[in-house]
Design an enzyme around this catalytic site. Structure first.
Site, PDB file in Angstrom:
ATOM      1  N   HIS A  68       3.793  -1.636  -0.923  1.00 31.68           N
ATOM      2  CA  HIS A  68       2.794  -1.684   0.081  1.00 31.68           C
ATOM      3  C   HIS A  68       3.554  -1.534   1.567  1.00 31.68           C
ATOM      4  CE1 HIS A  68      -1.710  -2.023   0.246  1.00 31.68           C
ATOM      5  NE2 HIS A  68      -1.466  -2.300   1.169  1.00 31.68           N
ATOM      6  N   SER A 109      -8.545   5.922   2.652  1.00 31.49           N
ATOM      7  CA  SER A 109      -8.498   4.645   2.320  1.00 31.49           C
ATOM      8  C   SER A 109      -9.920   4.068   2.196  1.00 31.49           C
ATOM      9  CB  SER A 109      -7.845   3.826   3.671  1.00 31.49           C
ATOM     10  OG  SER A 109      -7.994   2.371   3.314  1.00 31.49           O
ATOM     11  N   GLN A 156      -8.407   6.329  -2.447  1.00 32.25           N
ATOM     12  CA  GLN A 156      -7.794   5.069  -2.589  1.00 32.25           C
ATOM     13  C   GLN A 156      -8.791   3.987  -2.665  1.00 32.25           C
ATOM     14  OE1 GLN A 156      -7.362   2.784   0.001  1.00 32.25           O
ATOM     15  NE2 GLN A 156      -6.756   0.988  -1.546  1.00 32.25           N
ATOM     16  N   LYS A 209      -1.219   2.214  -7.751  1.00 25.65           N
ATOM     17  CA  LYS A 209      -0.474   2.315  -6.397  1.00 25.65           C
ATOM     18  C   LYS A 209      -0.094   0.562  -6.541  1.00 25.65           C
ATOM     19  CE  LYS A 209       0.086   3.136  -1.388  1.00 25.65           C
ATOM     20  NZ  LYS A 209       0.008   1.730  -1.106  1.00 25.65           N
ATOM     21  N   THR A 222      -5.453   0.805  -5.539  1.00 25.91           N
ATOM     22  CA  THR A 222      -3.969  -0.145  -5.413  1.00 25.91           C
ATOM     23  C   THR A 222      -4.357  -1.332  -6.031  1.00 25.91           C
ATOM     24  OG1 THR A 222      -4.299   0.804  -3.094  1.00 25.91           O
ATOM     25  CG2 THR A 222      -3.438  -1.429  -3.125  1.00 25.91           C
ATOM     26  N   ARG A 273       2.925   5.157   7.484  1.00 18.92           N
ATOM     27  CA  ARG A 273       3.098   5.235   9.057  1.00 18.92           C
ATOM     28  C   ARG A 273       3.530   6.382   9.831  1.00 18.92           C
ATOM     29  NH1 ARG A 273       5.609   0.251   6.691  1.00 18.92           N
ATOM     30  NH2 ARG A 273       4.370  -1.612   7.450  1.00 18.92           N
ATOM     31  N   TYR A 307      -9.717  -0.206  -3.157  1.00 18.88           N
ATOM     32  CA  TYR A 307      -9.474  -1.421  -3.438  1.00 18.88           C
ATOM     33  C   TYR A 307     -10.592  -1.921  -4.483  1.00 18.88           C
ATOM     34  CZ  TYR A 307      -5.946  -1.701   0.295  1.00 18.88           C
ATOM     35  OH  TYR A 307      -4.976  -1.693   1.302  1.00 18.88           O
TER      36      TYR A 307
END
Length: 381
Positions: A264, A117, A137, A240, A165, A319, A139
């Protein structure tokens, strides 16, 4: 029990992901558990993700030779031992001191890609040094040059794909975090972008993490941004957060290599369509123009096979990997991936499939489809 501690004597290893979830819930502080488990708004979409998968039934084939079942797949141009990748999740050090280093090692051992992330609590360079297949990933930040610099760092570190994302112009209103006035503890920080004190000091009646992302992320992410990113990197590029066939087709036209059908994990627009319900139309619209992955709500190997039957080439799992890390550190995260491997092989074989490609030919029906309505179905063999 502290996060990462060994399970009590006699507890035995977890036999399904629900066991791991219970173990994680037992050791994590309530506000951290809420940050991980919660969704936005009234959590309608969070709950609907599971309901959509639970009402999807497979039509298994019989009298097929399944004496040898392969779970191997190709994801974003590379080989994987399973048709899944570890989804990007922020701040693994919230649940265990080793954070992303432990989960990346577990993913490497399992032979599946690990997605770093932008908001990881360990720098991308250190995570990539673990080895294995590592995706980054992204942002989109308020300063596009900073976002593209992160891409350069990911490339230099050896990441093999970029996952942009596209559904977070700002963080969804997550009421659990607002009520808890959630902020990062002092020992956890965003290691790839400087947050200062923003993510640690909660505003009155709000979430510090949400306040920080509103400051850092750009709400002006558009198709021109995708074009700039596509021009900047030669790595495979996935978007994504795609839920409509129109956006999926636009993504293919923009030259992306994959779309990730995702809401998400129910953490952005509450009331958005469950990802599994959106998947078939996206697959049909793209018709092979680019790869399709499914994210949000995957909790078993049967769920993975359901996604394959609907046309996905694989899934992202988020998760549950963090639950494993919280419950037992790296061995806990590894156990989650081990369970999924066992369940995927079991589900494939019992459905009459000798591999991932065969699963794409399974038919599916909706358990709650009213009489007279055609079921959601893949092609017959």
């Amino acid at each position: 029990m502290e996060a990462g501690a060994d399970p009590p004597p006699g507890a035995g290893p977890p036999l399904c992901l629900a066991d791991v979830e219970r173990a994680a819930a037992a050791v994590l502080p309530r506000e951290v558990w809420d940050f991980i488990a919660g969704g936005s708004g009234s959590e309608t979409t969070l709950d609907a993700n599971r309901a959509a998968l639970d009402r999807l039934f497979l039509l298994p084939r019989v009298l097929r030779d399944v004496s040898r079942v392969s779970t191997r797949a190709r994801l974003l141009g590379g080989p994987a031992a399973l048709p899944l990748a570890v989804a990007p999740i922020a701040y693994h050090r919230l649940v265990h001191p080793e954070g992303e280093l432990a989960t990346a090692r577990a993913a490497k051992a399992a032979g599946v890609p690990f997605t770093v992330s932008t908001l990881s609590s360990v720098p991308v360079e250190e995570i990539a040094a673990v080895g294995g297949t590592v995706w980054f990933q992204l942002y989109w930040l308020r300063e596009p040059d900073r976002a593209l610099e992160l891409v350069r760092r990911a490339e230099d570190a050896g990441c093999s794909a970029i996952v942009l994302t596209v559904d977070v112009p700002w963080m969804g209103r997550r009421l659990r975090d607002v009520r808890n006035r959630f902020g990062l503890p002092g020992h956890v920080r965003s290691a790839n972008i400087d947050t200062g004190a923003a993510a640690h000091e909660s505003p009155a009646g709000g979430s510090a993490v949400a306040a920080h992302t509103r400051q850092a992320f750009s709400s002006a992410l558009t198709w021109s941004s995708v074009a700039a990113l596509r021009a900047r990197t030669g790595l495979p590029l996935a978007l994504k957060g795609v839920l409509t066939p129109q956006d999926a087709l636009r993504a293919a036209e923009a030259g992306v290599d994959a779309v990730v059908v995702s809401n998400h994990g129910g953490r952005q627009l509450d009331g958005a369509i469950p990802s599994a319900d959106a998947l078939p139309e996206v697959v049909r619209a793209l018709d092979g123009r680019c790869e399709v992955l499914l994210d949000s709500g995957i909790r078993s190997g049967v769920d993975v096979v359901r996604a394959l039957a609907l046309g996905a080439s694989g899934v992202l799992v988020g998760r549950p990997v963090l639950w494993g890390l919280a419950a037992a550190g790296e061995p806990g995260a590894a156990r989650v991936l081990e369970l999924l491997a066992e369940e995927i092989e079991d589900a494939l074989g019992l459905a009459g499939c000798d591999g991932v490609t065969a699963a794409a030919r399974l038919r599916t029906v909706r358990g709650d489809a009213p009489a007279g309505r055609a079921p959601v179905a893949g092609p017959a063999v």
